[in-house]
Motif scaffolding. Sequence first.
Motif, PDB file in Angstrom:
ATOM      1  N   THR A  12      66.258 -32.653  -1.985  1.00  0.00           N
ATOM      2  CA  THR A  12      67.378 -33.510  -1.604  1.00  0.00           C
ATOM      3  C   THR A  12      66.916 -34.721  -0.816  1.00  0.00           C
ATOM      4  O   THR A  12      66.297 -34.600   0.243  1.00  0.00           O
ATOM      5  CB  THR A  12      68.399 -32.732  -0.762  1.00  0.00           C
ATOM      6  N   ARG A  74      72.723 -35.262  -1.408  1.00  0.00           N
ATOM      7  CA  ARG A  74      73.123 -33.936  -0.940  1.00  0.00           C
ATOM      8  C   ARG A  74      73.841 -33.140  -2.030  1.00  0.00           C
ATOM      9  O   ARG A  74      74.682 -33.670  -2.755  1.00  0.00           O
ATOM     10  CB  ARG A  74      74.033 -34.058   0.284  1.00  0.00           C
ATOM     11  N   VAL A  75      73.526 -31.849  -2.106  1.00  0.00           N
ATOM     12  CA  VAL A  75      74.164 -30.975  -3.082  1.00  0.00           C
ATOM     13  C   VAL A  75      75.624 -30.768  -2.684  1.00  0.00           C
ATOM     14  O   VAL A  75      75.928 -30.488  -1.515  1.00  0.00           O
ATOM     15  CB  VAL A  75      73.432 -29.626  -3.161  1.00  0.00           C
ATOM     16  N   TYR A  80      76.629 -25.696  -4.122  1.00  0.00           N
ATOM     17  CA  TYR A  80      75.750 -24.852  -3.299  1.00  0.00           C
ATOM     18  C   TYR A  80      76.361 -23.466  -3.112  1.00  0.00           C
ATOM     19  O   TYR A  80      75.683 -22.445  -3.281  1.00  0.00           O
ATOM     20  CB  TYR A  80      75.521 -25.523  -1.943  1.00  0.00           C
ATOM     21  N   ASP A  81      77.619 -23.420  -2.791  1.00  0.00           N
ATOM     22  CA  ASP A  81      78.285 -22.128  -2.578  1.00  0.00           C
ATOM     23  C   ASP A  81      78.259 -21.283  -3.848  1.00  0.00           C
ATOM     24  O   ASP A  81      78.026 -20.071  -3.790  1.00  0.00           O
ATOM     25  CB  ASP A  81      79.732 -22.344  -2.126  1.00  0.00           C
ATOM     26  N   CYS A  84      74.606 -19.918  -4.484  1.00  0.00           N
ATOM     27  CA  CYS A  84      74.268 -18.865  -3.521  1.00  0.00           C
ATOM     28  C   CYS A  84      75.079 -17.599  -3.768  1.00  0.00           C
ATOM     29  O   CYS A  84      74.543 -16.475  -3.714  1.00  0.00           O
ATOM     30  CB  CYS A  84      74.512 -19.359  -2.094  1.00  0.00           C
ATOM     31  N   MET A 105      66.157 -28.283  -0.013  1.00  0.00           N
ATOM     32  CA  MET A 105      67.553 -28.501  -0.386  1.00  0.00           C
ATOM     33  C   MET A 105      68.408 -28.736   0.848  1.00  0.00           C
ATOM     34  O   MET A 105      68.353 -27.979   1.822  1.00  0.00           O
ATOM     35  CB  MET A 105      68.111 -27.303  -1.158  1.00  0.00           C
ATOM     36  N   ALA A 107      72.488 -29.353   1.482  1.00  0.00           N
ATOM     37  CA  ALA A 107      73.825 -29.381   0.882  1.00  0.00           C
ATOM     38  C   ALA A 107      74.793 -30.054   1.839  1.00  0.00           C
ATOM     39  O   ALA A 107      74.512 -30.228   3.036  1.00  0.00           O
ATOM     40  CB  ALA A 107      74.293 -27.969   0.558  1.00  0.00           C
ATOM     41  N   SER A 110      75.223 -27.487   4.359  1.00  0.00           N
ATOM     42  CA  SER A 110      74.051 -26.768   4.870  1.00  0.00           C
ATOM     43  C   SER A 110      72.849 -27.703   4.946  1.00  0.00           C
ATOM     44  O   SER A 110      72.366 -28.176   3.912  1.00  0.00           O
ATOM     45  CB  SER A 110      73.700 -25.576   3.970  1.00  0.00           C
ATOM     46  N   GLY A 113      69.321 -25.422   3.047  1.00  0.00           N
ATOM     47  CA  GLY A 113      69.852 -24.703   1.903  1.00  0.00           C
ATOM     48  C   GLY A 113      69.162 -23.385   1.623  1.00  0.00           C
ATOM     49  O   GLY A 113      69.814 -22.356   1.423  1.00  0.00           O
TER      50      GLY A 113
END
Length: 493
Positions: A12, A74-75, A80-81, A84, A105, A107, A110, A113
Amino acid sequence: MKILIARMNHETNTFSPVATPLEAFGRNGPCYGHDAYRENAGMRTAMSAFIDAAKREHAQIVTPISASANPSGRVAAGAYDAICQSIVDAAEGCDAVMLDLHGAMVAENSPDGEGDLLERVRRALPHAPIAVTLDLHANVTQKMIDNADVITSFKTYPHVDMYESGEHAARLLLDLIHEKAKPVIAWARPPLLTHTLKSSTAEGAMKRAVDAARAAEGEDGVLAVSVLSGFSLADIAAPCISVVVVADGNRAQAQDVADRIARQIWDERDAFVYRSAPLAQSISEAAARARETDKPVLLLDHGDNCMSGGTCDTTDAFEEALKQGLDGIVVGPLCDPEAVASLFAAGEGATVTIGVGNKLASVASRGKPPFEVTGIVRALTDGEYIISGPTYTGQRAYMGRAAVIETPAAHILVTERTHEPWDLGVFESVGIDPRDARFLILKSRMYCRPVFVPISGGLVECDSRGVTSSDYALFKFENVKRPVYPLDSEVEY
């Protein structure tokens, strides 16, 4: 034995305006379940090595997801959620975990990440051993260290040992399971922001650091040593170089090795800093080299580099080349979905005048208008090809739809997606033989080199001062813990 194996890769660049939704992780999003298995089985990723190791153990293999996206901004929090959650949901009943992660990473929800993911996996499986393989450019955090039993990273840049790194991590994890070893981890992180162009493992201080890591792995009791140069274009607390050591039951030994190599790195800290030449000077150098060879001269526009989160739509290097009278140019891929749509509407053979590039707000464009070109539409394709190697050998690459404009001085490859020139197939798939060019202007820093350097007559690094520029003065770092070298001159370690 039931082993959870998954892949989550993203580097990122928090300064990049390129969005990273869930759809960015693959052709149209991640692969799940059996598709995730198929995407990696028989390939050369770290996840591929995990699968092979688990098969040799006759283990039950669970592959909830394989998610890999080009570097960008940024993710998205939802992406991201979702990634994960798919991994955590698959954890129940598993006896071990092997994760192919990048390590850099960030996010929207986060700043760490991988660390946050590992914390969740550890919470779900408090007694299951966890092995992680990281990219050489990972930004290691304490959460990563605390929630993994084994960590290895690539030892090459350009990266050609992803599989070997995964194989190493899997071997140590299985040794732990079979009580042949007791891996413990220690690490050190000097306050040093490195430049990616100084993280090549073929030369300089980075080579010496990796050589020291390899030598240390020959010491009794040392199981793995990784030098991770970090990714400094992430505005987080410590996007710094680090050394991670896995030892057999002796944490003090692991810490001694980590500290020793970290001190070597710190003593050579200035050798990890890259200082760019002015763009006009670089183009002049390329012109001079072309007079001495009948092979293409590579101009690597690392200031707008796809694999560090570049927009891939700046035209500074191309414009300067035209200004200085260069011809026989092949340039690309330039990312401009709007231009691609217009070229497809015009059709092959049409003569067009069109604005290309400079459409994403970035540190480089600063409101600069698209660059107007007039030429003939020579090719329109789906932008897909198979990578021949040595990086990601055998994988299908997706540029989005692709179009070629031919002008008197250049062939311009325009694509819908940012894309690293991994392979000659980038150009050959659209009817261009890159060997016939006098100048190849590539949106790349390092990954193109194993393929394009052998066909070239020279290489010149060009800094177009985009969102992947080596000039850190262009970027407003707000979260990095100071002092840190080279942002600050007086730094102790």
